[in-house]
Design a protein around this motif. Structure first.
Motif, PDB file in Angstrom:
ATOM      1  N   ARG A  95       9.265 -48.549  -1.413  1.00 31.93           N
ATOM      2  CA  ARG A  95      10.609 -48.847  -1.296  1.00 31.93           C
ATOM      3  C   ARG A  95      11.412 -50.000  -1.444  1.00 31.93           C
ATOM      4  NH1 ARG A  95      14.612 -47.355   2.588  1.00 31.93           N
ATOM      5  NH2 ARG A  95      15.880 -48.879   3.892  1.00 31.93           N
ATOM      6  N   PRO A  96      12.344 -50.450  -2.209  1.00 34.51           N
ATOM      7  CA  PRO A  96      13.035 -51.596  -2.827  1.00 34.51           C
ATOM      8  C   PRO A  96      12.963 -52.664  -1.468  1.00 34.51           C
ATOM      9  CG  PRO A  96      14.250 -50.023  -3.583  1.00 34.51           C
ATOM     10  CD  PRO A  96      13.348 -49.371  -2.553  1.00 34.51           C
ATOM     11  N   ASP A  97      12.605 -53.969  -1.605  1.00 37.15           N
ATOM     12  CA  ASP A  97      13.156 -54.880  -0.625  1.00 37.15           C
ATOM     13  C   ASP A  97      14.351 -55.130  -0.543  1.00 37.15           C
ATOM     14  OD1 ASP A  97      10.134 -55.015  -0.179  1.00 37.15           O
ATOM     15  OD2 ASP A  97       9.817 -56.706  -1.742  1.00 37.15           O
ATOM     16  N   ARG A  98      15.280 -54.816  -1.689  1.00 32.82           N
ATOM     17  CA  ARG A  98      16.525 -55.302  -1.696  1.00 32.82           C
ATOM     18  C   ARG A  98      17.461 -54.407  -2.127  1.00 32.82           C
ATOM     19  NH1 ARG A  98      18.072 -60.919  -4.382  1.00 32.82           N
ATOM     20  NH2 ARG A  98      17.712 -59.631  -6.180  1.00 32.82           N
ATOM     21  N   ILE A  99      18.508 -53.977  -1.398  1.00 35.05           N
ATOM     22  CA  ILE A  99      19.376 -52.719  -1.905  1.00 35.05           C
ATOM     23  C   ILE A  99      20.890 -53.335  -2.086  1.00 35.05           C
ATOM     24  CG2 ILE A  99      20.347 -50.319  -1.655  1.00 35.05           C
ATOM     25  CD1 ILE A  99      17.684 -49.831  -0.004  1.00 35.05           C
ATOM     26  N   TRP A 100      21.104 -52.742  -3.384  1.00 37.85           N
ATOM     27  CA  TRP A 100      22.587 -53.485  -3.631  1.00 37.85           C
ATOM     28  C   TRP A 100      23.624 -52.465  -3.512  1.00 37.85           C
ATOM     29  CZ3 TRP A 100      23.991 -58.743  -4.369  1.00 37.85           C
ATOM     30  CH2 TRP A 100      22.521 -59.526  -4.857  1.00 37.85           C
ATOM     31  N   HIS A 101      24.692 -52.403  -2.674  1.00 32.18           N
ATOM     32  CA  HIS A 101      25.611 -51.470  -2.464  1.00 32.18           C
ATOM     33  C   HIS A 101      26.739 -51.952  -3.026  1.00 32.18           C
ATOM     34  CE1 HIS A 101      23.495 -49.153   0.721  1.00 32.18           C
ATOM     35  NE2 HIS A 101      22.953 -50.682   0.994  1.00 32.18           N
ATOM     36  N   ILE A 102      27.348 -51.251  -4.163  1.00 38.75           N
ATOM     37  CA  ILE A 102      28.322 -51.810  -5.186  1.00 38.75           C
ATOM     38  C   ILE A 102      29.418 -50.674  -5.062  1.00 38.75           C
ATOM     39  CG2 ILE A 102      28.954 -52.443  -7.491  1.00 38.75           C
ATOM     40  CD1 ILE A 102      25.843 -52.965  -7.839  1.00 38.75           C
ATOM     41  N   PRO A 103      30.779 -51.157  -4.665  1.00 34.06           N
ATOM     42  CA  PRO A 103      31.921 -50.431  -4.946  1.00 34.06           C
ATOM     43  C   PRO A 103      32.074 -50.044  -6.250  1.00 34.06           C
ATOM     44  CG  PRO A 103      32.157 -52.140  -3.622  1.00 34.06           C
ATOM     45  CD  PRO A 103      31.091 -52.571  -4.097  1.00 34.06           C
ATOM     46  N   ALA A 104      32.489 -48.654  -6.645  1.00 30.36           N
ATOM     47  CA  ALA A 104      32.810 -48.381  -7.963  1.00 30.36           C
ATOM     48  C   ALA A 104      33.968 -47.363  -8.008  1.00 30.36           C
ATOM     49  CB  ALA A 104      31.687 -47.971  -8.958  1.00 30.36           C
ATOM     50  N   SER A 105      34.722 -47.132  -9.177  1.00 27.96           N
ATOM     51  CA  SER A 105      35.731 -46.230  -8.953  1.00 27.96           C
ATOM     52  C   SER A 105      35.507 -45.422 -10.502  1.00 27.96           C
ATOM     53  CB  SER A 105      37.173 -47.041  -9.496  1.00 27.96           C
ATOM     54  OG  SER A 105      37.994 -45.812  -9.488  1.00 27.96           O
ATOM     55  N   PHE A 106      35.417 -44.220 -10.537  1.00 22.96           N
ATOM     56  CA  PHE A 106      35.082 -43.225 -11.433  1.00 22.96           C
ATOM     57  C   PHE A 106      36.247 -42.481 -11.972  1.00 22.96           C
ATOM     58  CE2 PHE A 106      31.584 -44.171  -8.637  1.00 22.96           C
ATOM     59  CZ  PHE A 106      30.644 -44.271  -9.577  1.00 22.96           C
ATOM     60  N   GLY A 107      36.273 -42.068 -13.379  1.00 24.38           N
ATOM     61  CA  GLY A 107      37.078 -41.190 -14.007  1.00 24.38           C
ATOM     62  C   GLY A 107      38.357 -42.064 -14.240  1.00 24.38           C
ATOM     63  N   GLY A 108      39.390 -41.316 -14.981  1.00 25.73           N
ATOM     64  CA  GLY A 108      40.467 -41.858 -15.578  1.00 25.73           C
ATOM     65  C   GLY A 108      40.190 -42.904 -16.323  1.00 25.73           C
TER      66      GLY A 108
END
Length: 248
Positions: A95-108
């Motif tokens: 299990r990673p010690d650090r997890i990055w949650h990254i906002p992203a937009s998809f398509g278009g």
């Protein structure tokens, strides 16, 4: 009566000379998850406890480069020390010690090849984005450009080849895919991978105290946002692009 086949043993890693002051530890000739875990485990071990005379350690998808100071040690000594260290590393999933949650937009305009990727994967566009965002991704390696991460692995329906011709340019923050991996582009660049999304997170931040925030072994999770939300994040000028770091 039939008998189950015994698990195939992993091939022994190769320790190879590289240049005047380098040694390459190669776990496989092509990418595979087991080899990548072993490369990351060895790199982490060498960073935590460097070998005598070690000056640099860089992990790739299935190998580790170790550079040494020829004034303080020898290639023979480094190779012997690496052989001992290889006996101790653990390459099991972790299990990673650090997890990055990254906002992203998809398509278009943020991912003009999303439709094509969805067709190859056998999913609708929304289902494809859902599957990507639900998949725990790890930073497999950093390379090609400063700070640029290779993320994986995606489910088997993402096993798709690179494009037959280059896309002339994708922007910094582009999220592209091929061969069950994601690359998050650090800079504008041509690519042969398929462009399906974009984020405001910059994996290389020249003026930051820590210019390369991601490191091999980190977890990455994408959080879908619409185009207007991404635009608002970009307007802040923050190179972290709204990313949240979770420490486990």
């Amino acid at each position: 009566m039939t008998h189950a086949s015994a698990p195939t043993a992993a091939p022994a890693p190769e320790i190879l000379p590289l240049g005047l002051d380098g040694v390459l530890v190669r776990f496989a000739l092509r990418f595979e998850a087991r080899a990548n875990r072993a490369a990351r485990a060895l790199s982490a071990a060498l960073e935590a406890a460097p070998l005598p005379g070690q000056v640099e350690c860089v992990s790739a998808l299935a190998s580790v480069l170790v550079r040494f100071d020829r004034m303080t040690t020898t290639r023979v000594a480094i190779e012997a020390a690496l052989s001992e260290r290889l006996n101790d590393i653990q390459s099991a999933p972790h299990r990673p010690d650090r997890i990055w949650h990254i906002p992203a937009s998809f398509g278009g305009e943020n991912g003009p090849q999303l439709v094509q990727v969805a067709q190859i994967a056998g999913l609708g566009e929304g289902a494809l984005v859902d599957q990507l965002c639900a998949t725990p991704l790890d930073v497999l390696a950093i390379g090609f450009a400063p700070g640029q991460p290779y993320l994986g692995l995606l489910p088997e329906n993402w096993e798709m080849p690179r494009l037959s011709a280059l896309t002339p340019e994708v922007p910094a923050g582009a999220i592209v895919t091929a061969i069950r991996q994601i690359v998050l582009f650090a800079n504008a660049s041509p690519t042969g991978w398929r462009w399906l999304g974009r984020c405001a997170f910059r994996p290389f931040q020249l003026r930051a105290d820590n210019p390369v925030p991601l490191r091999a072994g980190d977890g990455v999770r994408f959080t879908p946002v619409d185009h207007s939300a991404l635009t608002a994040i970009e307007a802040t000028g923050d190179p972290m692009g709204g990313a949240r770091l979770e420490r486990t």
